[in-house]
Design an enzyme around this catalytic site. Structure first.
Site, PDB file in Angstrom:
ATOM      1  N   HIS B  77       0.851  -1.198   0.000  1.00  0.00           N
ATOM      2  CA  HIS B  77       0.000   0.000   0.000  1.00  0.00           C
ATOM      3  C   HIS B  77       0.887   1.248   0.000  1.00  0.00           C
ATOM      4  O   HIS B  77       0.695   2.160  -0.799  1.00  0.00           O
ATOM      5  CB  HIS B  77      -0.932  -0.015   1.217  1.00  0.00           C
ATOM      6  CG  HIS B  77      -1.585   1.304   1.509  1.00  0.00           C
ATOM      7  ND1 HIS B  77      -2.606   1.796   0.724  1.00  0.00           N
ATOM      8  CD2 HIS B  77      -1.356   2.235   2.463  1.00  0.00           C
ATOM      9  CE1 HIS B  77      -2.981   2.980   1.217  1.00  0.00           C
ATOM     10  NE2 HIS B  77      -2.235   3.269   2.261  1.00  0.00           N
ATOM     11  N   TRP B 142       7.110   0.014   3.928  1.00  0.00           N
ATOM     12  CA  TRP B 142       7.584   0.741   2.740  1.00  0.00           C
ATOM     13  C   TRP B 142       8.940   1.366   3.002  1.00  0.00           C
ATOM     14  O   TRP B 142       9.666   1.712   2.070  1.00  0.00           O
ATOM     15  CB  TRP B 142       6.569   1.791   2.265  1.00  0.00           C
ATOM     16  CG  TRP B 142       6.696   3.131   2.915  1.00  0.00           C
ATOM     17  CD1 TRP B 142       6.092   3.519   4.074  1.00  0.00           C
ATOM     18  CD2 TRP B 142       7.455   4.266   2.456  1.00  0.00           C
ATOM     19  NE1 TRP B 142       6.449   4.810   4.363  1.00  0.00           N
ATOM     20  CE2 TRP B 142       7.273   5.301   3.395  1.00  0.00           C
ATOM     21  CE3 TRP B 142       8.269   4.502   1.349  1.00  0.00           C
ATOM     22  CZ2 TRP B 142       7.881   6.552   3.264  1.00  0.00           C
ATOM     23  CZ3 TRP B 142       8.874   5.760   1.229  1.00  0.00           C
ATOM     24  CH2 TRP B 142       8.676   6.761   2.176  1.00  0.00           C
ATOM     25  N   SER B 170      13.167   5.652 -14.079  1.00  0.00           N
ATOM     26  CA  SER B 170      12.044   6.372 -14.675  1.00  0.00           C
ATOM     27  C   SER B 170      11.965   7.797 -14.140  1.00  0.00           C
ATOM     28  O   SER B 170      11.818   8.758 -14.896  1.00  0.00           O
ATOM     29  CB  SER B 170      10.747   5.607 -14.391  1.00  0.00           C
ATOM     30  OG  SER B 170       9.637   6.434 -14.585  1.00  0.00           O
ATOM     31  N   HIS B 254      13.456  11.957   3.060  1.00  0.00           N
ATOM     32  CA  HIS B 254      12.839  13.233   3.415  1.00  0.00           C
ATOM     33  C   HIS B 254      12.630  14.152   2.220  1.00  0.00           C
ATOM     34  O   HIS B 254      11.529  14.660   2.033  1.00  0.00           O
ATOM     35  CB  HIS B 254      13.472  13.937   4.606  1.00  0.00           C
ATOM     36  CG  HIS B 254      12.443  14.855   5.180  1.00  0.00           C
ATOM     37  ND1 HIS B 254      11.445  14.417   6.009  1.00  0.00           N
ATOM     38  CD2 HIS B 254      12.151  16.129   4.889  1.00  0.00           C
ATOM     39  CE1 HIS B 254      10.611  15.398   6.231  1.00  0.00           C
ATOM     40  NE2 HIS B 254      11.005  16.457   5.575  1.00  0.00           N
ATOM     41  N   GLU B 256      12.108  13.144  -0.609  1.00  0.00           N
ATOM     42  CA  GLU B 256      11.001  12.452  -1.286  1.00  0.00           C
ATOM     43  C   GLU B 256       9.642  12.957  -0.783  1.00  0.00           C
ATOM     44  O   GLU B 256       8.695  13.116  -1.553  1.00  0.00           O
ATOM     45  CB  GLU B 256      11.137  10.942  -1.050  1.00  0.00           C
ATOM     46  CG  GLU B 256       9.924  10.097  -1.420  1.00  0.00           C
ATOM     47  CD  GLU B 256       9.692  10.012  -2.916  1.00  0.00           C
ATOM     48  OE1 GLU B 256      10.634  10.283  -3.686  1.00  0.00           O
ATOM     49  OE2 GLU B 256       8.558   9.683  -3.311  1.00  0.00           O
ATOM     50  N   TYR B 258       8.929  15.898   0.142  1.00  0.00           N
ATOM     51  CA  TYR B 258       8.618  17.184  -0.492  1.00  0.00           C
ATOM     52  C   TYR B 258       8.411  17.033  -1.983  1.00  0.00           C
ATOM     53  O   TYR B 258       7.697  17.830  -2.593  1.00  0.00           O
ATOM     54  CB  TYR B 258       9.705  18.209  -0.144  1.00  0.00           C
ATOM     55  CG  TYR B 258       9.713  18.483   1.338  1.00  0.00           C
ATOM     56  CD1 TYR B 258       8.494  18.665   2.003  1.00  0.00           C
ATOM     57  CD2 TYR B 258      10.861  18.507   2.089  1.00  0.00           C
ATOM     58  CE1 TYR B 258       8.449  18.865   3.364  1.00  0.00           C
ATOM     59  CE2 TYR B 258      10.826  18.710   3.454  1.00  0.00           C
ATOM     60  CZ  TYR B 258       9.611  18.883   4.085  1.00  0.00           C
ATOM     61  OH  TYR B 258       9.571  19.077   5.430  1.00  0.00           O
ATOM     62  N   SER B 269      -1.877  26.890  -5.890  1.00  0.00           N
ATOM     63  CA  SER B 269      -1.683  28.331  -6.070  1.00  0.00           C
ATOM     64  C   SER B 269      -2.451  28.832  -7.293  1.00  0.00           C
ATOM     65  O   SER B 269      -3.113  29.876  -7.250  1.00  0.00           O
ATOM     66  CB  SER B 269      -0.199  28.649  -6.239  1.00  0.00           C
ATOM     67  OG  SER B 269       0.522  28.221  -5.116  1.00  0.00           O
ATOM     68  N   HIS B 303      15.107  13.293  11.679  1.00  0.00           N
ATOM     69  CA  HIS B 303      13.925  13.437  12.549  1.00  0.00           C
ATOM     70  C   HIS B 303      12.987  12.234  12.402  1.00  0.00           C
ATOM     71  O   HIS B 303      12.045  12.106  13.166  1.00  0.00           O
ATOM     72  CB  HIS B 303      13.187  14.765  12.307  1.00  0.00           C
ATOM     73  CG  HIS B 303      12.499  14.889  10.987  1.00  0.00           C
ATOM     74  ND1 HIS B 303      12.365  16.084  10.331  1.00  0.00           N
ATOM     75  CD2 HIS B 303      11.911  13.981  10.204  1.00  0.00           C
ATOM     76  CE1 HIS B 303      11.721  15.895   9.206  1.00  0.00           C
ATOM     77  NE2 HIS B 303      11.429  14.627   9.099  1.00  0.00           N
ATOM     78  N   HIS B 304      13.267  11.365  11.434  1.00  0.00           N
ATOM     79  CA  HIS B 304      12.526  10.098  11.358  1.00  0.00           C
ATOM     80  C   HIS B 304      13.138   9.063  12.289  1.00  0.00           C
ATOM     81  O   HIS B 304      12.656   7.946  12.375  1.00  0.00           O
ATOM     82  CB  HIS B 304      12.555   9.552   9.932  1.00  0.00           C
ATOM     83  CG  HIS B 304      11.911  10.466   8.930  1.00  0.00           C
ATOM     84  ND1 HIS B 304      10.576  10.401   8.617  1.00  0.00           N
ATOM     85  CD2 HIS B 304      12.409  11.484   8.192  1.00  0.00           C
ATOM     86  CE1 HIS B 304      10.294  11.319   7.719  1.00  0.00           C
ATOM     87  NE2 HIS B 304      11.375  12.000   7.445  1.00  0.00           N
ATOM     88  N   THR B 329       6.838  26.984   5.059  1.00  0.00           N
ATOM     89  CA  THR B 329       5.529  26.373   4.862  1.00  0.00           C
ATOM     90  C   THR B 329       4.434  27.299   5.363  1.00  0.00           C
ATOM     91  O   THR B 329       3.400  27.475   4.718  1.00  0.00           O
ATOM     92  CB  THR B 329       5.462  25.011   5.598  1.00  0.00           C
ATOM     93  OG1 THR B 329       6.671  24.305   5.357  1.00  0.00           O
ATOM     94  CG2 THR B 329       4.303  24.187   5.098  1.00  0.00           C
TER      95      THR B 329
END
Lengths: 382, 528
Positions: B77, B142, B170, B254, B256, B258, B269, B303-304, B329
């Site tokens: 998943h 994952w 790819s 990380h 990834e 973003y 936007s 931080h993970h 952000t």
């Protein structure tokens, strides 16, 4: 922690009493537990401070957004303005965001420094994560034991009603004394596990090849339940942590009993065992330690977990059988049991698996005794 | 922007007939369509796996599947949603929209474009086929932490590694194409700081991909060596380091994260400025914010890993650097709100999804900020609180961005307006079910339910039942989306070139006919 308490009191003052009492109730089903140690309480307070800061920012931002959406809807005849920047506004909110973050960082750093401390404890316990159970060893007294899930498979499968502590109960909890600095040395035997007791706010990964440290100091006796929190394979959800904190005298008695038991166990190695005695002991050991993979009926789950019934090794190769139990199988889930269990346990479970099911009738019927295991160990040591 | 557009419709410029149109196509729109349909199909496959997970977790005990299969479901998943849904959907939107937004006839490297797409069905065919092999598919999450994914993995892990390599190739080829297109094929007058924000978001994303995909390839190659060639990168018994895996993985992982959100920022936007009838507030700060997020994404990875046992200085560094991300952000959220402020707002389906994006992504941002606080993270780490957090940023975040973009540009692509009533129904059902599904996860996580558990203690039962009901509702609702898309392709009110009121001034794509000519801009428009 005076600073945190101050900020905290201020914040709770702002919040409607009803809502706060809802969120602060202890042993909550929807919030972090306050826990029982100083560190866990500091972390809970920190969590609530950060939470309420986020709530306040969220309320402000969302109020402006939804008010704008309502006020400037075209159906009410709103005409769009034409501005697309405002230098000082942008500088302003960037600075404001930075200040709020600094405000959050100060108590966070304080709590982190409080929680982080790897000095020796009065009691030092080596915690080893195995697939799928915990092993606890009291380093001062050189005694240890495994802690297995006590919930029955019937409860998990739904054949009988689930008990109150479903999946949160073990056959032998870790016992620690109250009001004592206890240091945990945490490592993994096979894959990475993670040892978590929410009430102590201790969560530390158990990594093969590393020894991590954590500590706690529990003020009151009690039973505290936790879990493995790093995916460690099939039974990840089935290796809970249970810690029993007891008064110092009770703890000393517990350790004395463990030391005596270990001595008794050592004497058993030299005893002459009958086949029936080995079978009886082996059956219990098998149910606790082997049946998770090889299944109670010995059929395993091929091809991941091989069947023991009819296995050539179990039928006719007792030397290899001993070797597998002692050393494990590289590249598979079969762990090395040699260092973790007594000679008696290893011998009895080998004998059991060679005799049980149809193996006794079809195999060579060799009985492996504790002395054989001692002989194997001596041979290896050469 | 004023533009001169002429459609040169020579017969031989049309698409080929039949299957060969799709197999051999070098057209950016056809390839965009392929990417989008691929992603849509994978959404239902990955979604079906989520339904298995939620069905098992509907009540305590093991009812539907065994833990072995459950772990394969959570793993696949995650992999499918990340690499097979969100990323290809964004690449599909990029293929369709970048040439049209920068005034180009097509992508710069059309044959490479074809290859980038057709690698994907191969990669996922390999991955999904492992589920039907005797040992089962990947079952190690994952994030595939070693040594569970090496020494203790099923032998099908080799297919998984090959599949990840192919996906990586790819993505890298696609990114090269996007960067080349943006730098070389912009219409005269379109300076970098005049580019549409979606183009900017993809330019930054493409650089992130090129930077981190080789790192992912590196880490799976190290796994491959450990499993098959006797090395010990991650095997402690051989002198290796299991934590090294996590450092390398999250150095990829990380950025990834973003990669999966920046293009949504671009899409949202555009939609907010269109339906607020007011130019985006703080265009340049939007660009700088995206660039800052991208740069910061390289210094926050650990931080993970707050519970792996880092020194105090390391824990504090990664806490501070992570908190910094809240600034750019936050600036983006403030800019979106300021764009709505004093606008003239209407609430078509794309706008509804975009408003929900801003609100719910912000909630995901708040829980992200909470997770950054190291001591508190000791309690949150690897619980459902984390699951709630990343689903809030990925479902009402990235996926809502994609759905909003699809509604926004679907009339342009097909020439037909979608059914607004059905679109709004789709929105409200999705909005309600997404919150019923993911909001209670915060509560069970805080109360102590670890993630990746096929079975759980009794006090989590009520919330889990509710979450499952929400999830089934969310899953079913997406069939409505499929219906709406097919209906729009087949019929609908003829869309005007500008599609949305006043959009003609907002971007070059709205100056083209709906549907646009096969080779988008055959004469370069002039941007003032």
């Amino acid at each position: 922690m005076a600073y945190i308490k101050k900020v905290f009191t201020k914040l709770t003052f702002v919040i409607p009493v009803l809502f706060s009492s809802l969120v602060f109730s202890e042993a909550s089903d929807y919030n972090m537990p306050v826990g029982v140690t100083d560190v866990s309480e500091s972390i809970f307070e920190l969590h609530m401070i950060i939470f309420w800061i986020c709530v306040v920012i969220g309320v402000i931002v969302f109020s402006i957004m939804f008010w704008s959406l309502w006020k400037y809807r075209k159906s009410k005849g709103a005409v769009a303005a034409d501005f697309d920047d405002n230098f000082w506004l942008e500088i302003g909110w960037t600075v404001a965001a930075t200040l709020v973050l600094v405000w959050m960082a100060v108590p966070s750093t304080q709590v982190m420094v409080e929680a982080y401390d790897d000095a020796e404890g009065e009691i030092n316990i080596l915690i080893t994560g195995h697939q799928w159970k915990w092993h606890y060893e009291y380093l001062e007294d050189e005694v240890g034991f495994f802690s297995n899930l006590a919930t029955s498979q019937e409860q998990i499968d739904g054949d009988v009603p689930k008990g109150e502590f479903y999946l949160r109960e073990v056959d032998e909890p870790l016992v620690i004394p109250t009001n004592t600095r206890v240091r945990f040395l945490i490592t993994g035997n096979d894959v990475i596990h993670s040892w978590w007791v929410p009430d102590f706010a201790v969560k530390q990964d158990a990594i093969p090849g590393f020894i991590n440290t954590a500590w706690t100091n529990v003020p009151e006796p009690g039973i505290f339940r936790g879990a493995c929190t790093e995916l460690c394979g099939i039974k990840h959800a089935f290796m809970p942590v249970v810690v029993r904190a007891v008064e110092r005298e009770e703890f000393d008695a517990f350790i004395a009993e463990k030391v005596a038991l270990a001595e008794e166990e050592r004497l058993l190695t030299s005893k002459v065992w009958t086949k029936e005695e080995l079978m009886a002991r082996g059956e219990g050991f098998y149910a606790t330690n082997c049946s998770a993979c090889h299944q109670a009926n010995g059929q395993g789950v091929p091809p991941v977990f091989p069947a023991l019934v009819g296995s050539q090794i179990a039928l006719s190769d007792s030397a290899r059988h001993i070797e597998i139990l002692m050393e494990g199988v590289q590249g598979s889930a079969m762990a090395a049991f040699g260092d973790s269990y007594s000679e008696v346990d290893i011998a009895s479970v080998i004998t059991y698996t060679r005799q049980a099911w149809s193996n006794g009738e079809n195999g060579d019927g060799v009985i492996v005794t504790p002395q054989d295991i001692v002989a194997y160990k001596n041979r290896i040591d050469l | 922007m004023s533009t001169v557009v002429e459609s040169h419709d020579h017969g031989h410029h049309g698409p080929a007939k039949g299957l060969s149109r799709w197999l051999f196509t070098t057209n950016h729109k056809d390839i965009g369509t392929l990417y989008l349909w691929f992603s849509f199909i994978m959404l239902f496959i990955g979604g079906a796996m989520a339904m298995v997970i939620r069905a098992e977790l509907f009540q305590p005990g093991l009812q539907i599947v065994q833990p072995e299969f459950f772990n394969q479901m959570t793993t696949n998943h995650g992999l499918i949603m990340v690499f097979g849904v969100i990323m290809p959907a964004f690449v599909g939107l990029a293929n369709w929209m970048l040439p049209m937004q920068i005034g180009a006839p097509d992508m710069a490297l059309p044959r490479l474009n074809n290859l980038s797409f057709w690698l994907l069905p191969m990669a996922f065919g390999i991955l999904i086929s492992t589920l039907f092999m005797p040992e089962g598919g990947p079952n190690f999450g994952w994030t595939f932490y070693a040594p569970l994914s090496t020494t203790y993995a099923p032998s099908t892990v080799n297919f998984f590694i090959f599949s990840v390599h192919v996906m990586g190739v790819s993505s890298i080829l696609g990114s090269i194409n996007i960067i080349t297109t943006i730098f070389n094929m912009r219409a005269p007058g379109m300076t970098l700081m005049k580019m549409p924000l979606f183009v900017w978001s993809w330019l930054i994303t493409a650089y992130l991909l090129i930077a981190v995909m080789p790192v992912l390839a590196g880490v799976v190659t190290m796994m491959l060596m450990d499993i098959n060639f006797g090395t010990s990168f991650f095997n402690a018994a051989g002198g290796g380091d299991p934590v090294l895996f996590q450092h390398v993985f999250w150095f990829f992982g990380h950025p990834e994260v973003y990669i999966m959100i920046l293009p949504a920022f671009g899409i949202v936007s555009h939609i907010i400025e269109t339906f607020s009838r007011k130019p985006i507030f703080g265009y340049s700060s939007m660009v700088y914010a995206m660039a800052s997020i991208a740069i910061l994404s390289f210094v926050v990875w650990a931080h993970h890993m707050f519970t792996v046992g880092m020194p105090l200085a390391g824990e504090l560094f990664f806490m501070y650097s992570t908190m910094l991300i809240a600034i750019p952000t936050g600036v983006k959220v403030f800019n979106w709100v300021a764009t709505m402020f004093r606008g003239s707002i209407t609430f078509e389906t794309p706008m509804l999804f975009s408003i929900a994006f801003v609100a719910l992504f912000t909630i995901g941002g708040f829980s992200g900020l909470m997770l950054a606080i190291v001591p508190a993270d000791f309690q949150y780490h690897d619980t459902y609180f984390v699951v709630a957090h990343f689903h809030y940023v990925l479902v009402p975040g990235a996926l809502f961005g994609i759905i909003a973009g699809a509604y926004y540009w679907l009339p342009k692509w097909t020439g037909n307006m979608y059914d607004e009533t059905l679109g709004k129904l789709h929105f409200w059902l999705t909005f309600i079910s997404v919150n019923v599904t993911f909001f209670p996860m915060h509560f069970v996580g805080l109360a102590g339910m670890p993630r990746r558990y096929p079975d759980y203690a009794l006090q989590f039962a009520d919330f889990n039942a509710l979450i499952s009901v929400g999830a089934f509702m969310f899953g079913l609702t997406q069939l409505l989306f499929l219906f709406i898309v097919i209906k729009t392709i087949r019929s609908g009110k003829q869309a005007k070139p500008e599609v949305w009121e006043g959009a003609g001034d907002l971007g070059l794509e709205w100056t083209l006919s709906s549907p646009p000519p096969y080779h988008s801009f055959t004469v370069q428009p002039q941007v003032k």
